[in-house]
Design an enzyme around this catalytic site. Structure first.
Site, PDB file in Angstrom:
ATOM      1  N   ARG A 165      16.471  39.001 -42.601  1.00 20.12           N
ATOM      2  CA  ARG A 165      17.861  38.733 -42.235  1.00 20.12           C
ATOM      3  C   ARG A 165      18.703  38.311 -43.434  1.00 20.12           C
ATOM      4  O   ARG A 165      19.907  38.147 -43.314  1.00 20.12           O
ATOM      5  CB  ARG A 165      17.945  37.642 -41.157  1.00 20.12           C
ATOM      6  N   LYS A 166      18.073  38.153 -44.587  1.00 18.96           N
ATOM      7  CA  LYS A 166      18.821  37.764 -45.776  1.00 18.96           C
ATOM      8  C   LYS A 166      19.370  39.005 -46.492  1.00 18.96           C
ATOM      9  O   LYS A 166      18.975  40.128 -46.207  1.00 18.96           O
ATOM     10  CB  LYS A 166      17.929  36.946 -46.715  1.00 18.96           C
TER      11      LYS A 166
END
Length: 383
Positions: free
Chosen positions: A182-183
């Site tokens: 998710r980064k």
């Protein structure tokens, strides 16, 4: 309006990353090695720090920092009440006590003045979270913080962010980044520690590898690979693999482009949604470069046609994935019960727990995806 299916986040990976893992697979060196070392060196250069150490996650990176700083039973570490649970968990891993401080709902980051209220003779460090990619107000934090208290940056979301010209990761005594999918950039799982403290870095290098005095690479490539190293510290196995390091090198080369794209679309969201009376858009103080790991709205419940959770349910039915910004750790059952905490103990954290909402923002979205999200949100007033 044709229904779409838009994920909250997707890693932006492809053939470049696929080809990058060929070298370690062919060479047979799959664990920490030359690719990890290259990744560390390039990450340190990009973030303007002396040292970078790859780890298995941001969580293990934060844990290593605390252990290397000698933080343990009887010590206190101040953490924001609104953050991912790992920020507080790592303090407990060391036998120390997390002490929560409330946050500024305008930035979702820790209130500098709240830190001052929490300092005791047992305070050894504060973990400052750059939530969603926005650097905390480090100048004010330093103003309130005695010099002997260490500053640890939880920079999980902040690769590519900066504060008055200084990159995240170089604003405190040490920092930890995340490469979760998710980064902005990813290695699957994985993390990176940064620091300008050479002594601390050398200690963490040993702690990361079971406490060995000599790394696996040094031993295997040295004149006597058949001899095991000495172990003078109780360490951990927090090493990144060379497969991940190879992917990380490719991803790091794309970081500036990814953040630039995210900044453009975050600005587009803000312009399009700023006049929706029941929505608070993210604020970016002057002098700060936001990394936009997530675009997080605040839902003003007294003005909104629906509650935050009802909005999330409607958006899900329209093919738009959302998430709460994050959680108020003091409201999680484990922490509430263990430390006797009530939800109103940190009122701003509670408000953000109940009313923040992340909407899709990632580097695999197209222009019509963003417009679709905006149109559906604006259409909620007619429900």
């Amino acid at each position: 309006m044709i229904k779409k299916n838009i994920a909250i986040s997707l890693p932006c990976t492809g053939e470049d990353e696929w080809l990058a893992i060929k070298d370690p697979i062919v060479s047979g060196w799959l664990t920490q090695g030359v690719k990890v070392n290259e990744f560390e060196n390039e990450f340190a250069k990009k973030h303007g720090v002396k040292h970078a150490l790859a780890t298995t996650s941001c969580t293990t990176g934060l844990h290593l920092i605390l252990v290397a700083m000698g933080i343990g039973p009887g010590d206190e570490v101040i953490v924001p009440a609104f953050t991912w649970v790992a920020t507080a968990n790592v303090v407990l891993y060391c036998g120390a006590t997390p002490v929560f401080a409330d946050i500024d709902p305008k930035t979702n980051n820790i209130y500098p003045s709240e830190i001052l209220k929490k300092i005791t003779d047992q305070t050894k460090a504060v973990i400052v979270v750059h939530l969603f990619g926005l650097c905390a107000d480090m100048r004010s934090i330093r103003k309130y913080l005695p010099s002997h208290i260490k500053i640890i940056e939880d920079a999980a979301c902040a690769a590519g962010a900066s504060y008055h010209g200084v990159s995240a990761g170089g604003l405190g005594d040490a920092a930890a980044f995340s490469f979760h999918p998710r980064k902005s950039i990813t290695t699957g799982e994985g993390g990176m520690i940064t620091t300008n403290d050479t002594y601390l870095a050398e200690k963490m290098v040993k702690l990361r590898n079971h406490g060995a005095e000599v790394s696996e690479e040094q031993r295997h490539l040295g004149p006597k690979p058949y001899l095991l190293p000495d172990f003078n510290l109780l360490g951990f196995n927090y090493r990144m693999t060379d497969l991940q390091g190879a992917i990380g090198l490719v991803q790091l080369q794309k970081l500036e482009r990814y953040v630039k794209e995210r900044r453009y679309w975050a600005d587009y969201y803000s312009k399009q949604l700023k006049d929706v009376e029941w929505i608070g858009i993210p604020e970016v103080p002057d002098g700060i470069v936001h990394a936009w790991q997530a675009y997080v709205l605040y839902i003003y419940s007294e003005k909104s046609p629906l509650t935050r959770n009802e909005i999330m349910e409607v958006l899900q039915s329209k093919g738009i994935s959302t998430r709460p910004g994050t959680h108020a750790v003091h409201m999680l059952n484990y922490y509430a019960e263990r430390f006797g905490l009530a939800s109103q103990d940190y009122p701003n954290a509670k408000l953000c727990n109940d009313n923040t909402m992340a909407i899709p923002l990632h580097n695999r979205m197209e222009a019509d995806d963003y417009q679709y999200v905006i149109d559906v949100i604006k259409g909620l007033k007619y429900l």
